[in-house]
Design an enzyme around this catalytic site. Structure first.
Site, mmCIF file in Angstrom:
data_model
loop_
_atom_site.group_PDB
_atom_site.id
_atom_site.type_symbol
_atom_site.label_atom_id
_atom_site.label_comp_id
_atom_site.label_asym_id
_atom_site.label_seq_id
_atom_site.Cartn_x
_atom_site.Cartn_y
_atom_site.Cartn_z
ATOM 1 N N ASP A 53 -3.105 5.389 7.789
ATOM 2 C CA ASP A 53 -2.065 5.024 6.824
ATOM 3 C C ASP A 53 -1.024 4.257 7.640
ATOM 4 O O ASP A 53 -0.334 4.843 8.484
ATOM 5 C CB ASP A 53 -1.457 6.286 6.196
ATOM 6 C CG ASP A 53 -0.250 5.953 5.320
ATOM 7 O OD1 ASP A 53 0.145 4.771 5.238
ATOM 8 O OD2 ASP A 53 0.305 6.896 4.725
ATOM 9 N N ASN A 63 -2.672 -6.435 8.418
ATOM 10 C CA ASN A 63 -2.965 -7.038 7.111
ATOM 11 C C ASN A 63 -2.679 -6.114 5.930
ATOM 12 O O ASN A 63 -2.354 -6.585 4.840
ATOM 13 C CB ASN A 63 -4.442 -7.461 7.108
ATOM 14 C CG ASN A 63 -4.982 -7.649 5.714
ATOM 15 O OD1 ASN A 63 -4.742 -8.669 5.063
ATOM 16 N ND2 ASN A 63 -5.717 -6.642 5.222
ATOM 17 N N TYR A 84 8.692 -7.041 -2.818
ATOM 18 C CA TYR A 84 7.599 -7.682 -2.064
ATOM 19 C C TYR A 84 8.130 -8.880 -1.277
ATOM 20 O O TYR A 84 7.817 -9.038 -0.087
ATOM 21 C CB TYR A 84 6.511 -8.113 -3.054
ATOM 22 C CG TYR A 84 5.272 -8.675 -2.426
ATOM 23 C CD1 TYR A 84 4.333 -7.846 -1.813
ATOM 24 C CD2 TYR A 84 5.008 -10.045 -2.460
ATOM 25 C CE1 TYR A 84 3.172 -8.375 -1.248
ATOM 26 C CE2 TYR A 84 3.864 -10.572 -1.905
ATOM 27 C CZ TYR A 84 2.943 -9.746 -1.297
ATOM 28 O OH TYR A 84 1.796 -10.261 -0.744
ATOM 29 N N LYS A 99 8.024 -9.289 2.808
ATOM 30 C CA LYS A 99 7.266 -10.342 3.498
ATOM 31 C C LYS A 99 8.191 -11.253 4.317
ATOM 32 O O LYS A 99 7.789 -11.810 5.337
ATOM 33 C CB LYS A 99 6.448 -11.136 2.479
ATOM 34 C CG LYS A 99 5.326 -10.306 1.829
ATOM 35 C CD LYS A 99 4.360 -9.756 2.870
ATOM 36 C CE LYS A 99 3.154 -9.064 2.253
ATOM 37 N NZ LYS A 99 2.211 -8.554 3.269
ATOM 38 N N ILE A 134 -4.644 -15.716 -3.473
ATOM 39 C CA ILE A 134 -6.019 -15.558 -2.988
ATOM 40 C C ILE A 134 -6.748 -14.588 -3.919
ATOM 41 O O ILE A 134 -6.197 -13.535 -4.273
ATOM 42 C CB ILE A 134 -6.031 -14.992 -1.532
ATOM 43 C CG1 ILE A 134 -5.035 -15.739 -0.625
ATOM 44 C CG2 ILE A 134 -7.448 -15.025 -0.958
ATOM 45 C CD1 ILE A 134 -5.263 -17.222 -0.466
#
Ligand code: NAI
Length: 254
Positions: free
Chosen positions: A60, A87, A152, A156, A187
Site C-alpha cells: 500500500d 505509478n 487530484y 499531481k 489514457i
C-alpha cells in the site's frame, strides 16, 4: 553483471502493467508492487508464461511500514534495485464544493505520500546498487488544472515539483540516481474506463467529446504508449535527463 531490477507500483493494471511489460521486454526483472495481490500475482503468471522475469509484492503506497518491508523483500530476493516507477494513484474527481477533507486527504495520501515514501525507501537501495532511474507518474493535471478534479490536480502538481526537488537532491549528492516525471493525457485504462462506465451518459459523453476535442491528436492514448516512454526514461538513452517533466498527451498541454 546481474539482471537489472525494476519495481513498479500499481503494476497490476493500466499504465503500471504496460510499464512492467516494456521494462521486462527490455531485460529487467520486474517487481509488481500493488495493493491488489491477486491481480499482481495473475499478471506475474502471464509474464512468466512469456518467459519474462517477474515477481509480486503486496504494497500500500501510503503505508510507510509496507514500503519498508517491500524494499527489504526486493533486496533479499533480488539483491539490487535499478528502476522505480512510482505509478500507483487514484483519480477521484470533485469540485471545491463537492470535495470533502476526507477525500482530499485520501487522494494526497496515495498520490503524494506514496511517491514521497517510494523515493525515501527505494533510492538508498538504488544508490547501493550503483545508481538508477526513478519515474514518477504525474498527469497533465500536474501542469494545467481542471476544476472538476481539485484534489487530484493538487496531488499531481505536488508530484511534479517533488520530482524536481528529489532530482536536485540526488544530483547534488552525485548519487547516480536520476528522477523524472511523466504527465499522461487521457489514457484508456481501467481507471478511466471504470469511471466512465459509472458516470451518467449526459455527463460523460460531452466530457469525452470535449476531452478528445481538446487533444490535438484527436484520441485517447493507450497504456503501451506510456510504457515505451517509461522504458526510455529507465534506460541509459535518457542518461542526461533529471528533474525533467515529460508530457505524453497527444498535444493536450502544447
Ligand atoms: P489503474 O486504476 O488502471 O491502475 C492503478 C493501479 O494502482 C491498480 O493496480 C491499483 O490496484 C493500484 N493501486 C491503487 N491504490 C494503491 C495503493 N494505495 N498502493 C498500491 N497500489 C495501489 O490506473 P491507471 O490509469 O493505470 O493510472 C496509473 C497512474 O497514472 C495513476 O497515478 C494515475 O493518476 C496516472 N494517470 C492516469 C491517466 C489516465 O488517463 N489513465 C492520466 C494521467 C495520469
Amino acid at each position: 553483471m546481474s539482471q537489472k531490477v525494476a519495481l513498479i507500483t500499481g503494476g497490476a493494471s493500466g499504465i503500471g502493467l504496460a510499464a512492467a511489460d516494456a521494462l521486462a521486454r527490455a531485460g529487467h526483472h520486474v517487481v509488481l508492487a500493488d495493493i491488489q495481490a491477486e491481480a499482481a500475482n495473475a499478471a506475474v503468471e502471464t509474464f512468466r508464461s512469456q518467459q519474462l522475469s517477474a515477481s509480486a509484492v503486496q504494497l500500500d503506497v501510503s503505508s510507510e511500514e509496507t514500503w519498508r518491508s517491500a524494499i527489504e523483500t526486493v533486496e533479499r530476493e533480488q539483491g539490487r534495485l535499478d528502476v522505480l516507477v512510482n505509478n500507483a494513484g487514484i483519480g477521484e474527481g470533485g469540485t471545491l464544493e463537492s470535495t470533502s477533507l476526507e477525500t482530499f486527504n485520501r487522494v494526497m495520501a496515495i498520490n503524494v505520500n506514496g511517491v514521497f515514501l517510494g523515493c525515501k525507501y527505494a533510492i538508498p537501495l538504488m544508490e547501493r546498487s550503483g545508481g538508477g532511474s526513478v519515474i514518477n507518474v504525474s498527469s497533465i493535471f500536474g501542469i494545467v488544472a481542471d476544476q472538476l478534479t481539485v484534489a487530484y490536480s493538487a496531488s499531481k502538481g505536488a508530484v511534479r515539483t517533488m520530482t524536481k526537488a528529489v532530482a536536485l537532491d540526488c544530483a547534488s549528492r552525485n548519487s547516480g540516481v536520476r528522477v523524472n516525471s511523466i504527465h499522461p493525457g487521457f489514457i484508456e485504462t481501467p481507471m478511466v474506463m471504470g469511471a466512465a462506465a459509472v458516470t451518467p451518459a449526459e455527463i460523460i459523453e460531452p466530457y469525452v467529446a470535449r476531452t478528445v476535442g481538446q487533444t490535438p491528436m484527436g484520441r485517447f492514448g493507450q497504456p503501451d504508449e506510456l510504457g515505451d516512454v517509461i522504458a526510455f526514461l529507465a534506460s541509459d538513452a535518457s542518461r542526461f535527463m533529471t528533474g525533467s517533466e515529460v508530457t505524453v498527451d497527444g498535444g493536450f498541454t502544447a
